[in-house]
Design a protein around this motif. Sequence first.
Motif, PDB file in Angstrom:
ATOM      1  N   CYS A  12      -5.979  -2.193   3.980  1.00 58.97           N
ATOM      2  CA  CYS A  12      -4.909  -1.542   4.813  1.00 58.97           C
ATOM      3  C   CYS A  12      -5.345  -1.060   6.013  1.00 58.97           C
ATOM      4  O   CYS A  12      -6.077   0.076   6.173  1.00 58.97           O
ATOM      5  CB  CYS A  12      -4.321  -0.587   3.924  1.00 58.97           C
ATOM      6  SG  CYS A  12      -2.932   0.328   4.887  1.00 58.97           S
ATOM      7  N   CYS A  19       0.851  -1.302   0.036  1.00 68.50           N
ATOM      8  CA  CYS A  19      -0.120  -0.141   0.170  1.00 68.50           C
ATOM      9  C   CYS A  19       0.917   1.125   0.023  1.00 68.50           C
ATOM     10  O   CYS A  19       1.860   1.231   0.688  1.00 68.50           O
ATOM     11  CB  CYS A  19      -0.846   0.046   1.134  1.00 68.50           C
ATOM     12  SG  CYS A  19      -2.069   1.507   1.156  1.00 68.50           S
ATOM     13  N   GLN A  60      -8.493  -0.245  -1.294  1.00 67.21           N
ATOM     14  CA  GLN A  60      -7.218  -0.184  -1.006  1.00 67.21           C
ATOM     15  C   GLN A  60      -7.427   0.149   0.701  1.00 67.21           C
ATOM     16  O   GLN A  60      -6.598  -0.394   1.335  1.00 67.21           O
ATOM     17  CB  GLN A  60      -6.271   1.056  -1.263  1.00 67.21           C
ATOM     18  CG  GLN A  60      -5.216   1.655  -0.713  1.00 67.21           C
ATOM     19  CD  GLN A  60      -4.815   3.022  -1.055  1.00 67.21           C
ATOM     20  OE1 GLN A  60      -5.115   3.477  -1.938  1.00 67.21           O
ATOM     21  NE2 GLN A  60      -4.334   3.685  -0.013  1.00 67.21           N
ATOM     22  N   CYS A 115      -4.509   2.876   6.253  1.00 73.75           N
ATOM     23  CA  CYS A 115      -5.277   3.667   5.662  1.00 73.75           C
ATOM     24  C   CYS A 115      -6.615   3.868   6.206  1.00 73.75           C
ATOM     25  O   CYS A 115      -7.253   4.931   6.079  1.00 73.75           O
ATOM     26  CB  CYS A 115      -5.517   3.238   4.140  1.00 73.75           C
ATOM     27  SG  CYS A 115      -3.923   3.606   3.158  1.00 73.75           S
ATOM     28  N   HIS A 124      -0.254   4.177   1.016  1.00 72.63           N
ATOM     29  CA  HIS A 124      -0.723   4.993   1.909  1.00 72.63           C
ATOM     30  C   HIS A 124      -0.811   6.408   1.303  1.00 72.63           C
ATOM     31  O   HIS A 124      -0.234   7.647   2.193  1.00 72.63           O
ATOM     32  CB  HIS A 124       0.124   5.104   3.053  1.00 72.63           C
ATOM     33  CG  HIS A 124       0.317   3.762   3.803  1.00 72.63           C
ATOM     34  ND1 HIS A 124      -0.521   2.895   4.076  1.00 72.63           N
ATOM     35  CD2 HIS A 124       1.561   3.085   3.868  1.00 72.63           C
ATOM     36  CE1 HIS A 124      -0.066   1.789   4.506  1.00 72.63           C
ATOM     37  NE2 HIS A 124       1.252   1.863   4.328  1.00 72.63           N
TER      38      HIS A 124
HETATM   39 ZN   LIG Z   1      -2.302   2.077   3.343  1.00 67.26          ZN
END
Ligand SMILES: [Zn+2]
Lengths: 308, 190
Positions: free
Chosen positions: A35, A5, A31, A38, A7
């Motif tokens: 994650c 990821c 995403q 995030c 971010h």
């Molecule tokens: Zn992330």
Amino acid sequence: MTMKCTHDQDLLILLQADELSETEAASVRRQVESCEACREELDRLSHVASAVVPPAVDPDAVARARALAYTRIGSSWRVRSRVMSGRIADVLRRVRPMPELALGMLLVAVGYGIGSRGDTAPPPVAESQMVDVWDIEWDENLGQAVVRYDRPGTRSLSGDLSNREVAYLLQSALLEGDDNGIRNRALKTVQALASSGAPADDLSRAITELVRSEPQEALRLRAIWAMDALYESTELPEDARDALLVALTSDAGDGVRIAALNTLMAHQTFPDDARTLRQVMSSDNNPYVRSGAAETLQRMGIPLEELR
Amino acid sequence: MGEQPNRMGSRETDWVEQAQRGDTGAFDRLVRENEAGVLRAISGILGRSPEVYDVYQDSLVSAFTKLRGFRQDSSFSTWLTRIAVNRALNQRRKTRNAREAPMELAEHLPADSRDAASNLEQSELRRSTERAMESLSERERAVFVLKHTHGYKLREIGVMLGCAEGTVKNYLFRATRKLRVVLEPAYRDL
Ligand SMILES: [Zn+2]
């Protein structure tokens, strides 16, 4: 193995601000799903977005601001609307063959200075659409001021000087009314209502201002009468006294000088006034003003011999 | 006139046209429909200040004066908010003595976290939020408020402020990051 990821905080901010296309948003959401960092960041961002709110406003102050804006707008429209819908429309009906010419002439006559004819056309306004913002007058039967809004569906308002809105609208009419009529009606109303409540400072200042700088003599006179009525049983504020002393020595209208003198005489005089009164007594061109000044000086305890 | 982007549709169009012909009653209806939103924008930029009402008053007068030039290529609300925002930004530039906090921290924190945090911490948090809002530029603040309390699109905000959408986006990023840092402790307490 999961995809690494990035971010990307900017994307989260845009997602949170609802500024991504559907496909972009869907991809950022995927995403976020996968994650933890995030997800947490998006949560913080929505916290930020909702944590800051504009302070609440005071509805009274808003209403005042709006009313004052309308007065400013109205004062530039009121005269025009009266003239347009009344006299001009009348004339137009009579001189049907040359309406533009008649309109042009009249507008020049009432001071709307359309420089050369045809340069700016007057607004093409139907009579029914010319709307005054509001008007105020003294209602003898009711014993109150009546404010009429020339708007369908807006109720009229009535009250005396203890009614804040009435007092405020009176003050606005005095200071902002471009039309002599409305200032005249407002002054009459103040005079009639004077005993109904302590004069608001703003209203009293507006009247003092008219005594000082109103171009129409009849309205300066009315302003002094209104002031006299307002302070019938209390002392004159210093500002008002000063304005009266200036009117007494320098107003071009005899009636205005006499009214100023009468109002001053009805209130406490101060030793400093003697000089002004002496000057008036010896140099005013109106005999009533001169004798009034002499009388006042006598009442102040200044012996007549000393005055000669 | 092609599309009608305004939400109120033909009623608003009628009112605007009537107002453009000098019907102050129609103008008043337009003003009242949009009053709350316009005031949020002004007070968002100026904070708790008496200037809010002066700016509102001036904005209405200015709007009425400019009304004939309004071609309804945006909604009336956007058009009026634009006038108000620009006046508020000018005002703010004139009197930058920020005695008053421009924004308040909303009581959005859940009750238990508010209880947990001592009064001292709460007031410190409030002060730091206020400081953070102060540290935003006028435009960052305007963008943040128009986005998050009005829900305007960045494109619309760009039109209001007279700058490119990309620039508006950057204002939003900067404002959000500055505030996020300040609000971090409050978040941790949740
Ligand atoms: Zn992330």
